[in-house]
Design a protein around this motif. Structure first.
Motif, PDB file in Angstrom:
ATOM      1  N   LEU A  79       1.059  -1.486  -0.187  1.00  0.00           N
ATOM      2  CA  LEU A  79       0.396  -0.327   0.082  1.00  0.00           C
ATOM      3  C   LEU A  79       1.085   1.587   0.382  1.00  0.00           C
ATOM      4  O   LEU A  79       1.034   1.775  -0.267  1.00  0.00           O
ATOM      5  CB  LEU A  79      -1.261  -0.360   0.825  1.00  0.00           C
ATOM      6  N   SER A  80       1.773   1.179   0.601  1.00  0.00           N
ATOM      7  CA  SER A  80       2.438   2.293   0.744  1.00  0.00           C
ATOM      8  C   SER A  80       3.137   2.328  -0.773  1.00  0.00           C
ATOM      9  O   SER A  80       3.775   4.333  -1.341  1.00  0.00           O
ATOM     10  CB  SER A  80       3.775   2.504   1.491  1.00  0.00           C
ATOM     11  N   LEU A  81       3.706   1.948  -1.341  1.00  0.00           N
ATOM     12  CA  LEU A  81       4.374   1.684  -2.790  1.00  0.00           C
ATOM     13  C   LEU A  81       2.928   1.950  -3.656  1.00  0.00           C
ATOM     14  O   LEU A  81       3.333   3.461  -3.929  1.00  0.00           O
ATOM     15  CB  LEU A  81       4.752   0.987  -3.027  1.00  0.00           C
ATOM     16  N   LEU A  83       0.051   3.533  -2.963  1.00  0.00           N
ATOM     17  CA  LEU A  83      -0.746   5.136  -3.275  1.00  0.00           C
ATOM     18  C   LEU A  83      -0.051   5.716  -2.605  1.00  0.00           C
ATOM     19  O   LEU A  83      -0.151   6.967  -1.753  1.00  0.00           O
ATOM     20  CB  LEU A  83      -1.298   3.956  -1.986  1.00  0.00           C
ATOM     21  N   GLY A  84       1.513   5.828  -2.416  1.00  0.00           N
ATOM     22  CA  GLY A  84       2.705   6.551  -2.178  1.00  0.00           C
ATOM     23  C   GLY A  84       2.343   6.813  -0.341  1.00  0.00           C
ATOM     24  O   GLY A  84       2.627   8.194   0.036  1.00  0.00           O
ATOM     25  N   TRP A  85       1.842   6.255   0.276  1.00  0.00           N
ATOM     26  CA  TRP A  85       2.216   6.586   1.411  1.00  0.00           C
ATOM     27  C   TRP A  85       3.601   6.242   2.646  1.00  0.00           C
ATOM     28  O   TRP A  85       4.460   5.637   1.904  1.00  0.00           O
ATOM     29  CB  TRP A  85       1.263   5.653   2.476  1.00  0.00           C
ATOM     30  N   ASP A  86       3.781   7.082   3.478  1.00  0.00           N
ATOM     31  CA  ASP A  86       5.416   6.881   3.947  1.00  0.00           C
ATOM     32  C   ASP A  86       4.929   5.622   5.215  1.00  0.00           C
ATOM     33  O   ASP A  86       3.753   5.085   5.219  1.00  0.00           O
ATOM     34  CB  ASP A  86       5.028   8.340   4.671  1.00  0.00           C
ATOM     35  N   LEU A  87       6.191   5.460   5.972  1.00  0.00           N
ATOM     36  CA  LEU A  87       5.928   4.368   6.292  1.00  0.00           C
ATOM     37  C   LEU A  87       5.084   4.316   7.391  1.00  0.00           C
ATOM     38  O   LEU A  87       4.794   3.656   7.706  1.00  0.00           O
ATOM     39  CB  LEU A  87       7.468   4.033   6.395  1.00  0.00           C
ATOM     40  N   ALA A  88       5.315   4.982   8.469  1.00  0.00           N
ATOM     41  CA  ALA A  88       4.358   5.790   9.483  1.00  0.00           C
ATOM     42  C   ALA A  88       2.629   5.192   9.575  1.00  0.00           C
ATOM     43  O   ALA A  88       2.546   4.660   9.856  1.00  0.00           O
ATOM     44  CB  ALA A  88       4.391   7.038   9.891  1.00  0.00           C
ATOM     45  N   ARG A  89       2.614   5.705   8.136  1.00  0.00           N
ATOM     46  CA  ARG A  89       1.332   5.370   7.790  1.00  0.00           C
ATOM     47  C   ARG A  89       1.013   4.512   7.493  1.00  0.00           C
ATOM     48  O   ARG A  89      -0.188   3.553   8.100  1.00  0.00           O
ATOM     49  CB  ARG A  89       0.731   6.407   6.844  1.00  0.00           C
ATOM     50  N   SER A  90       1.895   3.441   6.310  1.00  0.00           N
ATOM     51  CA  SER A  90       1.465   1.896   6.530  1.00  0.00           C
ATOM     52  C   SER A  90       1.124   1.351   7.429  1.00  0.00           C
ATOM     53  O   SER A  90       0.735   0.553   7.477  1.00  0.00           O
ATOM     54  CB  SER A  90       1.990   2.126   5.090  1.00  0.00           C
TER      55      SER A  90
END
Length: 129
Positions: A79-81, A83-90
């Motif tokens: 999802l981080s990859l 959707l462009g989420w940062d790692l903390a969000r993922s």
């Protein structure tokens, strides 16, 4: 799944203790950090995911549905990859057992989330007949 090295096969609490430092390093931007005992770095997982997505998407025709099954850590990183989420969000994203993540891949090459951590199908399955 993510190869967590020496923590693979441990119960959840023991595994968290062994990998907590690695997750912290990832959150601080050290994407080359590995779990103790030969685990993968975030960049290695991301490289594998990128290649898997490339192969999957290149084999699909327009409007084709694909089902992919994986574990929560791998799904969070995916999802981080896409959707462009940062790692903390993922890492903070809940990922319940048996949840569904539905993501559309559009003609212009973007990923659009339809459902994330959807467990409605489980609630429906538990309704007595």
């Amino acid at each position: 799944e993510v190869d967590f090295g020496a923590s693979d096969g441990l119960d959840l609490e023991q595994a968290r203790k062994k990998t907590n430092k690695t997750y912290k390093q990832w959150m601080e931007g050290d994407l080359r950090a590995r779990s103790p005992g030969g685990g993968e770095s975030f960049l290695e997982v991301q490289d594998r995911q990128t290649e898997a997505l490339r192969l999957l998407l290149s084999s699909c025709s327009e409007n084709q549905s694909v089902l992919a099954v994986s574990h929560s850590s791998y799904l969070r990183l995916m999802l981080s990859l896409v959707l462009g989420w940062d790692l903390a969000r993922s890492k903070a994203q809940p990922m319940d057992n048996c949840c569904l993540n539905v993501i559309d891949f559009t003609k212009d090459g973007t990923f659009v989330p339809r459902y994330i951590n959807d467990v409605r199908h489980l609630e429906e399955a538990m309704v007595p007949a």
